[in-house]
Design an enzyme around this catalytic site. Structure first.
Site, mmCIF file in Angstrom:
data_model
loop_
_atom_site.group_PDB
_atom_site.id
_atom_site.type_symbol
_atom_site.label_atom_id
_atom_site.label_comp_id
_atom_site.label_asym_id
_atom_site.label_seq_id
_atom_site.Cartn_x
_atom_site.Cartn_y
_atom_site.Cartn_z
ATOM 1 N N ASP A 1 0.710 -1.203 -0.043
ATOM 2 C CA ASP A 1 -0.116 -0.076 -0.133
ATOM 3 C C ASP A 1 0.845 1.222 -0.021
ATOM 4 O OD1 ASP A 1 -2.195 1.684 -0.153
ATOM 5 O OD2 ASP A 1 -3.226 0.586 1.711
ATOM 6 N N GLU B 1 -0.118 4.535 1.824
ATOM 7 C CA GLU B 1 -0.394 5.759 2.765
ATOM 8 C C GLU B 1 0.399 5.632 4.061
ATOM 9 O OE1 GLU B 1 -2.450 4.041 1.289
ATOM 10 O OE2 GLU B 1 -4.091 5.264 0.561
ATOM 11 N N HIS C 1 -2.499 -0.356 -4.081
ATOM 12 C CA HIS C 1 -2.658 1.200 -3.877
ATOM 13 C C HIS C 1 -3.580 1.776 -5.067
ATOM 14 C CE1 HIS C 1 -2.858 5.147 -2.232
ATOM 15 N NE2 HIS C 1 -2.329 5.441 -3.599
ATOM 16 N N HIS D 1 -1.658 1.513 6.417
ATOM 17 C CA HIS D 1 -2.399 2.814 7.218
ATOM 18 C C HIS D 1 -3.334 2.167 8.047
ATOM 19 C CE1 HIS D 1 -5.723 2.130 4.735
ATOM 20 N NE2 HIS D 1 -4.887 2.055 3.502
ATOM 21 N N HIS E 1 -8.058 4.854 6.596
ATOM 22 C CA HIS E 1 -9.330 4.391 5.790
ATOM 23 C C HIS E 1 -9.373 2.905 5.955
ATOM 24 C CE1 HIS E 1 -6.360 4.351 2.834
ATOM 25 N NE2 HIS E 1 -7.072 3.618 1.894
ATOM 26 N N GLU F 1 -7.244 -2.898 7.033
ATOM 27 C CA GLU F 1 -7.082 -3.717 5.967
ATOM 28 C C GLU F 1 -6.234 -4.985 6.312
ATOM 29 O OE1 GLU F 1 -5.703 -0.904 3.108
ATOM 30 O OE2 GLU F 1 -7.477 0.183 3.016
HETATM 31 ZN ZN LIG Z 1 -3.854 2.746 -0.304
#
Ligand SMILES: [Zn+2]
Length: 275
Positions: free
Chosen positions: A8, A10, A60, A104, A115, A134
């Site tokens: 990812d 972030e 991502h 993140h 998120h 996640e």
């Molecule tokens: Zn992401």
């Protein structure tokens, strides 16, 4: 040794704003540069621990954030959108370990750029009553293929959030979130050193790591940002309404649970308002 990298963006050191991690953002070039540096540090760490095959799954946004020719150790690169297993596409039972890089915090946490899959649709997700980001959702796929999650990198929140779902996962903290749009970042070279060494040590200790063992049958609860999304979600067989904005799904097949969650993510996109 075969190592799977779910990448990812972030959670990378230096990244604190969408302008750095979305293709249309004015600082996206900087974000990509920071990202590839951390990915290569993880690749180097895996290779130092004896990995002979490394698969990088870009997880991502539109999932083509890395320049393939810059990936070290001739790592394979799985890129592009609409992957059935999304952030875990490419994993199978032949892998020895998974690494979650640049992750993140969950949407329910004040971590930088927090998120859970879609910040405009999903307000919270719980697995068996525990809020998850996640990592916990992706752990369902690792559990199906019986692959341990060895490392997670990001801010101070991602490790503790992964712990209930990824037993023994090593946390590598490359920044400290101050708010949802600010963080105290390690210098990129320091972050890369931490990742290289952390991944190496974690993979050296692989025999002591177990795959995820989320208790089955498991229940996933998803709280949406609007009631019409919850209503739409119930059109999927097995998804039931808990309250006006929350649905639940229960099952004893971790892969099926993950697929059902991903279907909710795709389905509710049609109801996201643009303003
Ligand atoms: Zn992401």
């Amino acid at each position: 040794m075969k190592v799977f990298l779910s990448v990812d963006m972030e959670g990378v050191a230096g990244i604190v704003d969408w302008a750095q991690c979305l293709a249309a953002g004015e600082d996206y070039a900087l974000g990509r540069d920071l990202l590839v540096g951390e990915v290569n540090a993880a690749i180097d760490g895996a290779a130092a621990a004896g990995a002979t095959q490394i698969l990088v799954n870009d997880a991502h946004s539109v999932m083509r954030n890395l320049p393939p020719q810059r990936l070290g150790h001739r790592a394979a690169y799985l890129s592009g959108r609409f992957k059935p297993l999304y952030m875990m596409e490419g994993l199978d039972e032949s892998f020895d370990a998974a690494v979650f890089l640049g992750y993140h915090a969950a949407i329910a946490t004040p971590g930088v750029l927090s998120h859970t899959y879609n910040p405009r649709a999903i307000a919270d997700v719980l697995i068996n009553g525990v809020t998850t980001g996640e990592a916990g959702l992706n752990a369902l796929v690792a559990q199906h293929f019986r692959v341990p999650v060895a490392v997670i990198t990001g801010d101070q929140y991602v490790g503790p959030e992964a712990d209930p779902f990824c037993p023994g996962v090593r946390h590598i903290q490359v920044k400290r979130s101050i708010s949802r749009y600010s963080a105290l970042n390690q210098h990129p070279d320091v972050a890369r050193d931490l990742i290289r060494e952390g991944v190496r040590v974690a993979l050296k200790n692989l025999p002591s790591l177990a795959p995820p063992r989320i208790l089955m049958p498991a229940t996933i609860e998803v709280r949406f940002t609007s009631p019409d999304m919850a209503e739409q979600a119930t059109w999927i067989q097995g998804v039931s309404r808990v309250d006006p904005v929350t649905v639940a799904l229960t099952g004893d097949d971790p892969l099926r649970l993950h697929r059902c969650f991903i279907t909710l993510v795709y389905l509710t996109r049609s109801l996201i308002e643009s303003y």
